[in-house]
Design a protein around this motif. Structure first.
Motif, PDB file in Angstrom:
ATOM      1  N   LYS A  23       0.081   2.918 -10.050  1.00 55.53           N
ATOM      2  CA  LYS A  23      -1.122   3.159 -10.512  1.00 55.53           C
ATOM      3  C   LYS A  23      -1.850   2.672  -9.598  1.00 55.53           C
ATOM      4  O   LYS A  23      -1.462   1.466  -8.913  1.00 55.53           O
ATOM      5  CB  LYS A  23      -0.919   2.126 -11.468  1.00 55.53           C
ATOM      6  CG  LYS A  23      -2.965   2.311 -12.468  1.00 55.53           C
ATOM      7  CD  LYS A  23      -2.399   1.475 -12.973  1.00 55.53           C
ATOM      8  CE  LYS A  23      -4.435   1.432 -14.158  1.00 55.53           C
ATOM      9  NZ  LYS A  23      -5.634   0.942 -13.322  1.00 55.53           N
ATOM     10  N   GLN A  24      -2.778   2.977  -9.538  1.00 55.66           N
ATOM     11  CA  GLN A  24      -3.632   2.667  -7.857  1.00 55.66           C
ATOM     12  C   GLN A  24      -4.522   3.290  -8.363  1.00 55.66           C
ATOM     13  O   GLN A  24      -5.268   4.605  -8.272  1.00 55.66           O
ATOM     14  CB  GLN A  24      -3.388   3.331  -6.913  1.00 55.66           C
ATOM     15  CG  GLN A  24      -2.038   3.972  -5.912  1.00 55.66           C
ATOM     16  CD  GLN A  24      -1.657   4.447  -4.809  1.00 55.66           C
ATOM     17  OE1 GLN A  24      -1.415   5.454  -5.061  1.00 55.66           O
ATOM     18  NE2 GLN A  24      -1.345   3.468  -4.246  1.00 55.66           N
ATOM     19  N   LYS A  55       0.683  -1.278  -0.379  1.00 58.07           N
ATOM     20  CA  LYS A  55      -0.011  -0.228   0.458  1.00 58.07           C
ATOM     21  C   LYS A  55       0.861   1.050  -0.338  1.00 58.07           C
ATOM     22  O   LYS A  55       1.741   1.079   0.439  1.00 58.07           O
ATOM     23  CB  LYS A  55      -1.210  -0.018   1.393  1.00 58.07           C
ATOM     24  CG  LYS A  55      -1.900  -0.709   1.259  1.00 58.07           C
ATOM     25  CD  LYS A  55      -2.813  -0.815   2.267  1.00 58.07           C
ATOM     26  CE  LYS A  55      -4.148  -1.725   2.389  1.00 58.07           C
ATOM     27  NZ  LYS A  55      -5.558  -2.092   3.371  1.00 58.07           N
ATOM     28  N   ALA A 101      -3.722   3.408  -0.341  1.00 59.72           N
ATOM     29  CA  ALA A 101      -4.234   2.537  -1.149  1.00 59.72           C
ATOM     30  C   ALA A 101      -3.171   1.744  -1.861  1.00 59.72           C
ATOM     31  O   ALA A 101      -2.419   1.213  -1.883  1.00 59.72           O
ATOM     32  CB  ALA A 101      -4.898   3.907  -2.355  1.00 59.72           C
ATOM     33  N   GLU A 102      -4.424   0.881  -2.362  1.00 64.65           N
ATOM     34  CA  GLU A 102      -3.373  -0.279  -3.089  1.00 64.65           C
ATOM     35  C   GLU A 102      -2.474  -0.111  -4.250  1.00 64.65           C
ATOM     36  O   GLU A 102      -3.239   0.844  -5.120  1.00 64.65           O
ATOM     37  CB  GLU A 102      -4.198  -2.087  -3.459  1.00 64.65           C
ATOM     38  CG  GLU A 102      -5.358  -2.657  -1.961  1.00 64.65           C
ATOM     39  CD  GLU A 102      -4.201  -2.385  -1.160  1.00 64.65           C
ATOM     40  OE1 GLU A 102      -3.071  -3.450  -2.247  1.00 64.65           O
ATOM     41  OE2 GLU A 102      -4.691  -2.945   0.114  1.00 64.65           O
ATOM     42  N   VAL A 103      -1.658  -0.565  -4.434  1.00 63.55           N
ATOM     43  CA  VAL A 103      -1.049  -0.369  -5.658  1.00 63.55           C
ATOM     44  C   VAL A 103      -1.075  -1.511  -6.432  1.00 63.55           C
ATOM     45  O   VAL A 103      -1.302  -2.686  -6.528  1.00 63.55           O
ATOM     46  CB  VAL A 103       0.646  -0.599  -5.305  1.00 63.55           C
ATOM     47  CG1 VAL A 103       1.716  -0.424  -7.026  1.00 63.55           C
ATOM     48  CG2 VAL A 103       0.996   0.789  -5.070  1.00 63.55           C
ATOM     49  N   ASP A 104      -1.713  -0.809  -8.496  1.00 64.00           N
ATOM     50  CA  ASP A 104      -1.953  -2.053  -8.459  1.00 64.00           C
ATOM     51  C   ASP A 104      -1.208  -2.060  -9.997  1.00 64.00           C
ATOM     52  O   ASP A 104      -0.917  -3.917 -10.285  1.00 64.00           O
ATOM     53  CB  ASP A 104      -2.752  -1.732  -9.813  1.00 64.00           C
ATOM     54  CG  ASP A 104      -4.620  -0.870  -9.117  1.00 64.00           C
ATOM     55  OD1 ASP A 104      -5.082  -1.801  -8.391  1.00 64.00           O
ATOM     56  OD2 ASP A 104      -5.112  -0.546  -9.694  1.00 64.00           O
TER      57      ASP A 104
END
Length: 163
Positions: free
Chosen positions: A126-127, A29, A33-36
């Motif tokens: 990218k998130q 994170k 926020a999660e990292v894509d």
């Protein structure tokens, strides 16, 4: 009685050789926020060999770029085969060390990357629907102090991945 013994032995063996929990496939994170995906690497505008070397880390692996020349951006293509687990771990460590302060930078270009043919570093996060990217100078005197240690880690990771 033999069935009970063989059943017990089978259960014992299954328990002994059962899979252990692996490292989470989930990426880190960043700013809660999660990292894509996470893209990192370096590039040179003028060179004779492979001038662009970037990698994309996703939940399912680490992928090398498919280009030899040009400045990296969010449209760059990557191979479909992941690098080994050892390299995935290296890239996950690099993502875990990502400087939070960089997310607060207003400018995407930091310093003057490749202005004097010294090359530059490319980073992309990218998130969800948001993709942020940065082109960073390789000259430490032209970038904020907090980035110097991190770009050294990026350089070292890329060199390791190129072996």
């Amino acid at each position: 009685m033999k069935k009970l013994i063989w059943g017990s032995i089978l259960c014992l063996l299954m328990g002994t050789f059962a899979c252990t929990p692996e490292e989470s496939d989930q990426l880190s994170k960043l700013n809660n926020a999660e990292v894509d995906h996470f893209v990192f690497g370096r590039y040179y505008g003028h060179c004779l060999e492979n001038c662009t070397t970037v990698y994309m880390l996703k939940e399912d692996g680490l992928y090398a770029d498919l280009v030899d020349r040009g400045y990296p951006d969010s449209t760059i293509a990557f191979v479909y085969t992941s690098r080994t687990a050892e390299y995935v771990t290296l890239a996950k460590k690099l993502l875990a060390d990502f400087p939070d302060k960089l997310m607060n930078e207003e400018e995407e270009t930091i310093g003057c990357p490749d202005c004097a043919d010294q090359g530059g570093y490319y980073l992309e996060i990218k998130q969800g629907k948001t993709t942020r990217s940065w082109w960073i100078d390789t000259d430490d005197s032209r970038i904020p102090a907090y980035l110097s240690a991190y770009t050294a880690k990026v350089r070292k990771a890329v060199e390791e991945l190129e072996k």
